[in-house]
Design a protein around this motif. Structure first.
Motif, PDB file in Angstrom:
ATOM      1  N   UNK A   1      13.374 -20.919 -69.421  1.00  0.00           N
ATOM      2  CA  UNK A   1      13.146 -21.550 -68.107  1.00  0.00           C
ATOM      3  C   UNK A   1      14.234 -22.565 -67.796  1.00  0.00           C
ATOM      4  N   UNK A   2      14.433 -22.783 -66.518  1.00  0.00           N
ATOM      5  CA  UNK A   2      15.481 -23.731 -66.099  1.00  0.00           C
ATOM      6  C   UNK A   2      15.241 -25.122 -66.683  1.00  0.00           C
TER       7      UNK A   2
ATOM      8  N   UNK B   1      17.893 -27.347 -68.976  1.00  0.00           N
ATOM      9  CA  UNK B   1      18.403 -28.672 -68.639  1.00  0.00           C
ATOM     10  C   UNK B   1      17.987 -29.708 -69.667  1.00  0.00           C
ATOM     11  N   UNK B   2      16.863 -29.460 -70.349  1.00  0.00           N
ATOM     12  CA  UNK B   2      16.491 -30.328 -71.469  1.00  0.00           C
ATOM     13  C   UNK B   2      17.514 -30.197 -72.592  1.00  0.00           C
ATOM     14  N   UNK B   3      17.939 -28.974 -72.867  1.00  0.00           N
ATOM     15  CA  UNK B   3      18.984 -28.737 -73.859  1.00  0.00           C
ATOM     16  C   UNK B   3      20.260 -29.473 -73.465  1.00  0.00           C
ATOM     17  N   UNK B   4      20.641 -29.358 -72.187  1.00  0.00           N
ATOM     18  CA  UNK B   4      21.851 -30.037 -71.710  1.00  0.00           C
ATOM     19  C   UNK B   4      21.745 -31.541 -71.902  1.00  0.00           C
TER      20      UNK B   4
ATOM     21  N   UNK C   1      24.251 -19.589 -67.091  1.00  0.00           N
ATOM     22  CA  UNK C   1      24.895 -18.445 -66.474  1.00  0.00           C
ATOM     23  C   UNK C   1      26.226 -18.864 -65.871  1.00  0.00           C
ATOM     24  N   UNK C   2      26.993 -17.856 -65.469  1.00  0.00           N
ATOM     25  CA  UNK C   2      28.333 -18.124 -64.934  1.00  0.00           C
ATOM     26  C   UNK C   2      28.291 -19.088 -63.754  1.00  0.00           C
ATOM     27  N   UNK C   3      27.311 -18.925 -62.856  1.00  0.00           N
ATOM     28  CA  UNK C   3      27.266 -19.771 -61.673  1.00  0.00           C
ATOM     29  C   UNK C   3      26.832 -21.196 -62.003  1.00  0.00           C
ATOM     30  N   UNK C   4      26.206 -21.385 -63.149  1.00  0.00           N
ATOM     31  CA  UNK C   4      25.755 -22.716 -63.543  1.00  0.00           C
ATOM     32  C   UNK C   4      26.644 -23.355 -64.595  1.00  0.00           C
TER      33      UNK C   4
END
Length: 422
Positions: A14-15, A19-22, A139-142
């Motif tokens: 999930x998104x 973002x938690x990983x980031x 992903x590539x766009x993110x």
């Protein structure tokens, strides 16, 4: 997100999970940057309390650079073989231990050199491991945005270190307490690495992860295949970083001795460079993506960069004006320079191109940190002799002129032969 062929039915993470990983990856990056830059506001104490010469202070960076070169020549093999989970923890431990060695050197120069060397062994591959891990989650766009946000948060660590004299002023009674604080912050590299490994291990059993990005590897057989445009970019990279990073190491000392500002103001001025880059670098990257003209933008940044050291050393302009010019150049040139390599080098050789570019950068930076400190010592630079800093500032000015030359040659190359915008 690209999945492994053996598990096509698993959902992507999930998104919110990604973002938690980031967030935890970026905490590691932030702590890493803090430990590296913690020496900046401590520089005057190293002279006054420990009797370090400016050449010795420069060699502290050289020790870091030599370690980084050794790791770079390993070509990312360790990260490839151990995986991102172990790499983030392992290199985080090494970086944190380096920060501890620096703080507990007990005033001995050799101990501090050893600490900076160990920091280089951990810090540089930790950055590579973080970049590699990001490609597994976005992903590539993110991916570009995720990497930009990660770098921005990393710069926040530099800003915090540069301004630690202002927000942790009670610790600045000597050289050691601020470095002990840095060592404590360095431990976040370990904590964040462990949390990341836990998140990835859980995701491997639940979600479909992408493949890790390839690390930059130096393939010597590829070196003769690069075109002239690439080498102009390498020249700009070497001259730019060989000027800006050594200057930052001595900036607090220079501002207090040569420009008569308070230690707190010197810390703020030095921290203005990464603070500007935090916000301006992504904007300049978007501008380059929108309008192209990358070589022209690099030339503009180089032209802005070129007079700054002369203005600092030989004019009575308010010090924040040339520092602001440095901040804009520090944001514009890297934002355009690194992505430009992808337009000048075949995709199959990008790893070699970036590894070689980074290697050359580290060599130039290592030499100039020592050279700048040596020139300041030879000229007797001090608060009693502010003119002694002029020789070093002329050396930095010469590098900035070379950088403008390289960016101009790249612009000419773009006009005559490059089908894609450089």
């Amino acid at each position: 997100m690209t999945g492994h062929a053996g598990n096509p039915t698993r959902p992507a993470p999930p998104r919110a999970y990604r973002w938690l990983v980031l967030m935890f990856i970026s905490m590691s990056m932030m702590a890493n940057y803090y430990v590296f830059d913690a020496l900046n506001p401590v520089g005057p104490f190293l002279e006054q309390q420990l009797g370090f010469t400016q050449a010795q202070i420069g060699l502290l960076d050289t020790a870091y650079n030599i370690a980084a070169l050794l790791v770079l020549l390993a070509g990312g093999v360790i990260i490839d073989r151990t995986g991102t989970k172990r790499a983030l923890i392992g290199f985080g431990v090494v970086a944190a231990f380096g920060g501890l060695l620096i703080a507990w050197s007990l005033g001995g120069y050799r101990g501090m050199v050893a600490g900076r060397f160990v920091l280089g062994l951990g810090s540089e591959p930790l950055i590579v491991a973080i970049t590699t891990a990001l490609a597994k989650w976005f992903k590539a766009k993110e991916l570009a945005f995720a990497m930009g946000l990660n770098l921005t948060l990393g710069r926040l660590g530099s800003v915090a270190a540069d301004n630690s004299r202002n927000w942790a002023g009670a610790l600045f009674t000597g050289w050691q307490p601020p470095l002990l604080l840095a060592a404590g912050i360095g431990a976040i590299c370990i904590v964040a690495g462990v949390i990341y490994a836990t998140l990835e291990r859980h995701a491997e059993n639940t979600y479909e992860l992408g493949r890790a990005g390839q690390t930059d590897k130096l393939v010597f057989s590829d070196l003769l295949r690069f075109g002239r445009g690439y080498w102009w970019v390498v020249g700009l990279c070497v001259t730019f970083y060989s000027a800006i990073f050594p200057f930052r190491r001595f900036a607090n000392i220079f501002f207090t001795d040569a420009r008569g500002v308070s230690p707190e103001m010197a810390a703020w001025l030095n921290g203005l460079l990464p603070l500007t880059a935090m916000f301006a670098t992504p904007l300049f990257g978007l501008l380059a993506d929108r309008v192209g003209k990358r070589a022209l933008l690099m030339a503009v940044g180089s032209a802005l960069f070129m007079p700054t050291f002369f203005l600092l050393a030989h004019t009575s302009l308010p010090v924040y004006l040339p520092v602001a010019m440095l901040g804009v150049a520090f944001s514009l040139i890297p934002a355009v320079m690194w992505p430009s390599v992808a337009y000048l080098v075949d995709e199959t050789r990008l790893g070699t191109a970036y590894a070689l570019m980074t290697l050359c950068q580290q060599v130039g930076w290592a030499a100039m940190s020592w050279a700048l400190g040596t020139l300041n010592d030879a000229a007797g630079a001090s608060a009693q002799n502010p003119a002694g800093y002029q020789a070093g500032m002329w050396l930095l000015s010469a590098l900035s002129v070379l950088g403008l030359f390289f960016s101009y040659m790249l612009w000419r190359h773009e006009q005559t032969s490059t089908p894609h915008p450089a």
